[in-house]
Design an enzyme around this catalytic site. Structure first.
Site, PDB file in Angstrom:
ATOM      1  CB  VAL A 637      -0.967   0.015   1.208  1.00  0.00           C
ATOM      2  CG1 VAL A 637      -1.996  -1.075   1.088  1.00  0.00           C
ATOM      3  CG2 VAL A 637      -0.199  -0.109   2.525  1.00  0.00           C
ATOM      4  N   GLY A 638       2.128   1.154  -0.230  1.00  0.00           N
ATOM      5  CA  GLY A 638       2.945   2.359  -0.273  1.00  0.00           C
ATOM      6  C   GLY A 638       4.417   2.045  -0.162  1.00  0.00           C
ATOM      7  N   GLY A 640       8.591   4.132   0.219  1.00  0.00           N
ATOM      8  CA  GLY A 640       9.333   5.371   0.426  1.00  0.00           C
ATOM      9  C   GLY A 640      10.787   5.086   0.686  1.00  0.00           C
ATOM     10  CE1 TYR A 642      12.581   2.887   9.009  1.00  0.00           C
ATOM     11  CE2 TYR A 642      11.008   1.371   8.039  1.00  0.00           C
ATOM     12  CZ  TYR A 642      11.838   1.730   9.082  1.00  0.00           C
ATOM     13  OH  TYR A 642      11.929   0.930  10.183  1.00  0.00           O
ATOM     14  N   GLY A 643      11.321   2.277   3.190  1.00  0.00           N
ATOM     15  CA  GLY A 643      11.005   0.938   2.727  1.00  0.00           C
ATOM     16  C   GLY A 643       9.589   0.885   2.200  1.00  0.00           C
ATOM     17  CG  ASP A 755       9.030  15.355   9.070  1.00  0.00           C
ATOM     18  OD1 ASP A 755       9.046  16.429   8.442  1.00  0.00           O
ATOM     19  OD2 ASP A 755       9.159  14.246   8.525  1.00  0.00           O
TER      20      ASP A 755
END
Length: 950
Positions: A637-638, A640, A642-643, A755
């Site tokens: 589902v996504g 980035g 990071y992983g 953040d």
């Protein structure tokens, strides 16, 4: 198999059998069993063989060693044995509110070198405080108040260089205040300590001038109701950090030091009921004074001092029996925050001019037994002029004594529901549910207000308590009642905390609630001042499973009888023992690996020490493979930097999001450690919940609750298909603000997210906002409470310019990012788009004389510009305050929350509604992957592309 082989196998495998059944360190088991033998009313779980493996109530373990012992309000009786020294890894000891615990503290407590928190509030311990306590070099929190300790304060406490909190109040301690002398330590050496709470004892002798110095960090100095004599040392005036000073009800004499006037941050000053003399003090420079009581001293006869009329923050002025004379200036009664004036038993004269009497907060003016001859003013509050010339032969209302009630008639009301008819033992909660509440008393030692009938303050406290315990799913609601103020001006309130989702608490929940209060984790509004809590015994714990104490004995008897039955049976038993021991050894290893998932953590490679967790669940790699269907593409589902993120389903049916790090990820180790440490200890409905983690087979994975509607950015950009009108945006931004405010003000130590951005705000099925991604977060410990100097990290466009320039991180850095987020909500534009910065664009376009501040061209059309946007201007004003260049000019997040709540009320919305929308009430087209987004990270000052799955 011959007999020798059988005996050999028995000798080999028997130790493994023992290890399989007992994982907790042997010395810990010995120490706890010693305590159990001395105590009555220990939890039923203490009947199982292994404290760590079997989960004894009140026992916390790390690596099969006992590190916390917390059993408050358990109705324990008995003494504390010297065998407690066996718990050599113990870090937290909390046995508060067990009035049946008596006897002395054992000298052996000094052997627990890793202790950093000792809380023994409201017990019945007696005898001397052992000097060995001064050898606990890691000790940060020492709270022994409300016991029966006697003798002197051990000078060895001065060796506790990390001590932050010292509370020895409400005991029978006597003798002088110890200070260092000729190699002997003393309290003056506690330069990092912020709290000296030593009131309600029998301390005597002079206050040593050496006790205070300019390098101290004290904010509370409380020595009320002792037997101290001599003068107040001028060195007290060097401690510029002081906020509350109490030396009332002693035997102090001499003049008040002139340099006390330099203590500009003091808000509460109580020096009453002493023998102080000399001129009345000049407090002109103490500009933040709110509560002043100098009554019953022997100052030289003098006119009313000028500072009476200049201290704008003053709420309470008490100077009875202090030889004041002359007229009272009318300007005193015009101070904007004034609530109480008590100047009785003086020589004040002339005409009393209260002015127009339009100060709604001024409740009491007590001037009895003075020389006042006339009165001008339309004051409607309580005025007492008994035994003044003006009252001679008159029976006017102000010529009569009016006694204030000892008990204030405040009680928490039901919340728009009809109270339930409960059994005799149960109580109807504010939410009209029958339950057994946990009860106790909150005691505020120096409140800065005196308008005790003002229910608004108690409602605010009630709301803050409710939000705090509700956010941790510990309490459904709270109730306050029986508000009283005693002779020492302590404010006392009865507190009831009602259980969450059930009718009674477990032992763990009661211990957790009481620890939050005794450890000062919960922070009330500052004007309530320093406080302590005394909990009652809880009598209605959730039913525990009793452990048969004879089960193991019966098993042993069976083995003996079987062994005696004959050689053939013995052979079979020995074979079974061998197989069983091998299987148990393997099982013990698996359990040890599960209990210590970070056994293979590489400190150097993984950017920091082993993660310190508070209850997060450890998953194996195989479990997460199963839950995500072998990390199948359909569950992807996504992704980035990071992983990747995979959707999964637990056996319970709960949906989860599994954030799986790339093995080559350079940032994964640090972010992984940060997130599991922080999210394992924070719980709030507006923060994404951490279900657990996996550190297995070289994998680093974080397991969150699945948040179905993705990021706020997805909805603003149209990717999610959800239409966000003005009212939905208000509710979402309020939820995000509450989550951040919780991090700043209700976590201990506070947390700066670092953040804040639209991709880190997730929306659930009801469009409830949940702040996510704590990989860059930092904690603000007490040593750097104002700021943390750190490498700049964050996301371009949201990054606080002051933080970027100075590398000094504060909570106000999150406020800046939140302000940018608010502008993004209005415009649906990225913070930096086509080289244009949204903050600058809004500043240039703003014109407060025009409709919608002349921002029409920048606003998102989906807001519903054809209908009135109620509260719009205040929303823009708040956003621009949040993005002020200097952090000092920005509001706090709690102030932001209050303002958004006000804006929502202007828009006709209920700020306490459960969610932004019901799951069926918003329009939605085909959704995109909820965890897919793209942003820019500004890490270490160098921009870099980043696709962040949360």
């Amino acid at each position: 198999m011959d007999q020798r082989t059988q005996v050999f196998l028995l000798l080999i495998f028997a130790p493994f059998l023992v290890l399989a059944n007992h994982q907790t360190g042997g010395e810990d088991v010995l120490g706890l069993n010693s305590l159990k033998a001395l105590w009555t009313n220990t939890p039923a779980s203490w009947g199982t063989p292994d404290p760590c493996h079997n989960g004894w109530d009140g026992i916390g373990c790390t690596n099969a060693r006992v590190v916390t012992l917390t059993l408050s309000s358990m109705n324990l009786t008995g003494t504390l044995s010297g065998d407690i020294q066996q718990l050599s890894e113990l870090q937290i000891l909390d046995l508060s509110y067990n009035k049946g615990l008596t006897g002395p503290l054992p000298e052996e407590i000094g052997s627990l070198k890793k202790l950093f928190n000792i809380i023994l509030v409201g017990c019945s311990f007696s005898g001397l405080i052992p000097p060995s306590i001064g050898s606990l070099q890691e000790l940060v929190f020492l709270s022994l108040n409300s016991n029966r300790f006697n003798g002197k304060i051990p000078s060895s406490i001065g060796n506790l260089s990390k001590l932050y909190w010292l509370d020895l109040a409400d005991n029978n301690l006597e003798g002088p205040i110890p200070v260092s002398n000729g190699g002997e330590p003393g309290l003056d050496m506690l330069s990092h300590c912020k709290h000296f709470h030593l009131g309600m004892n029998e301390l005597s002798g002079q206050i040593p001038p050496k006790l205070f110095s300019s390098n101290m960090s004290l904010i509370h100095v409380l020595f009320e109701r002792n037997k101290l004599s001599g003068s107040i040392p001028s060195s007290l005036g060097f401690v510029k950090s002081l906020e509350v000073v109490r030396f009332d009800s002693n035997m102090l004499s001499g003049s008040i030091p002139v340099n006390l006037n330099n203590l500009t941050t003091v808000s509460q000053l109580l020096l009453s009921n002493n023998k102080l003399g000399g001129p009345a003090p000049d407090l002109t420079g103490m500009i933040h004074l709110q509560y002043v009581d100098l009554s019953n001293n022997s100052f030289d006869a003098s006119d009313v001092p000028p500072w009476f009329s200049t201290l704008e923050s003053l709420t309470t002025l008490k100077m009875e029996s202090t030889q004041l004379q002359g007229e009272i200036p009318a300007a005193l009664f015009s101070l904007p925050n004034l609530q109480t004036v008590v100047l009785k038993n003086n020589q004040l004269n002339g005409i009393l001019d209260i002015g127009t009497g339009d100060n709604p907060q001024l409740e009491l003016i007590d001037l009895q037994n003075n020389l006042i001859s006339a009165y001008n003013g339309g004051y409607n509050g309580t005025l007492i002029l008994v035994q003044n010339p003006i009252c001679t032969g008159k029976s006017l209302s102000y010529c009569k004594i009016s006694n204030s009630a000892d008990v204030i008639s405040y009680e928490t009301l039901s919340k728009n529901c009809v109270p339930s008819s409960c059994t005799s033992d149960q109580v109807s909660s504010p939410n009209c549910k029958c339950a057994y509440p946990y009860e106790g008393t909150l005691v505020f030692r120096a409140p800065s207000f005196s308008d005790l009938e003002n229910s608004t303050r108690y409602k605010e406290l009630e709301k803050k308590l409710t939000d705090y315990f509700l956010g941790q799913q510990l309490g459904d609601s709270v109730s306050l009642s029986n508000v009283t103020k005693d002779s020492l001006s302590y404010l006392r309130l009865s507190l009831e905390v009602f259980p969450y989702g059930q009718d009674r608490f477990s032992r763990k929940e009661v211990s957790n609630i009481s620890f939050q209060l005794s450890n000062q984790t919960f922070k009330p509004q500052k004007y309530f001042g320093p406080f302590y809590f005394i909990g009652d015994d809880y009598q209605h714990f959730a039913v525990e499973t009793e452990v048969p104490s004879e089960s193991k004995k019966s098993s042993n008897v069976g083995i003996i009888v079987g062994a005696a039955a004959g050689g053939s049976v013995l052979v079979l038993i020995l074979l079974l023992v061998g197989v069983y021991a091998i299987r148990q050894k393997r099982k013990a290893k698996r359990a040890t690996d599960k209990n210590n998932p970070f056994g293979k953590w590489d400190v150097n490679k993984s950017s920091g020490g082993i993660p310190q967790l508070k209850g997060a669940r450890s998953f194996t790699f195989e479990e997460l493979m199963k839950f995500s269907n072998n990390f199948s593409e359909v569950n992807d589902v996504g992704s980035g930097g990071y992983g990747k993120v995979y959707r999964g389903t637990l056996p319970t049916g709960q949906l989860i999001a599994i954030k799986r790090a790339h093995k080559e990820s350079t940032q994964g180790g640090y972010e992984f450690k940060t997130e599991i440490e922080l999210l394992s200890r924070v719980h709030h409905k507006n923060l994404v919940s951490l279900v657990g983690f996996c550190f297995d087979q070289g994998e680093q994975m974080l397991v969150y609750e699945y948040v179905a509607n993705g990021t706020l950015k997805d909805s603003l950009s149209g990717k999610s298909g959800i239409r966000l009108d003005w009212t939905r945006r208000l509710k979402i931004v309020l939820g995000a603000a509450r989550g951040i405010s919780y991090l700043h003000e209700l976590c201990d130590p506070p947390i700066v997210h670092r953040d804040i951005k639209s991709t880190n705000v997730l929306l659930d099925n009801s469009l409830t906002a949940k702040v996510a991604d704590f990989g860059l977060s930092k904690t603000m410990d007490d040593s750097g409470r104002d700021h943390v100097s750190t490498q700049v990290k964050g996301t371009m466009g949201y990054l606080d310019p002051e933080y970027y320039m100075t590398q000094r991180l504060t909570e106000k850095s999150d406020v800046y990012g939140f302000g940018v987020l608010m502008l993004e909500l209005l415009t649906a534009r990225r913070p930096i788009e086509q080289g244009k910065y949204i903050v600058r664009e809004v500043r240039i376009a703003m014109d407060k004389t025009k409709d919608l501040y002349n921002l029409h061209q920048l606003l998102d059309s989906a807001l519903g510009l054809g209908t009135p946007l109620k509260g719009f201007e205040r929303f823009v004003d708040l956003a621009m305050m949040c993005v002020e260049e200097e952090g000092a000019n920005r509001p706090t997040m709690s102030e932001v929350v209050k303002e958004i709540e006000t804006i929502m009320q202007l828009a006709g919305l209920n700020p306490n509604a459960e969610s932004a929308s019901s799951s069926a009430s918003y329009e939605k087209s085909s959704p995109k992957h909820p965890y897919s987004n793209e942003a820019f990270d500004y890490s270490g000052g160098f921009p870099a592309s980043k696709i962040d799955p949360q």
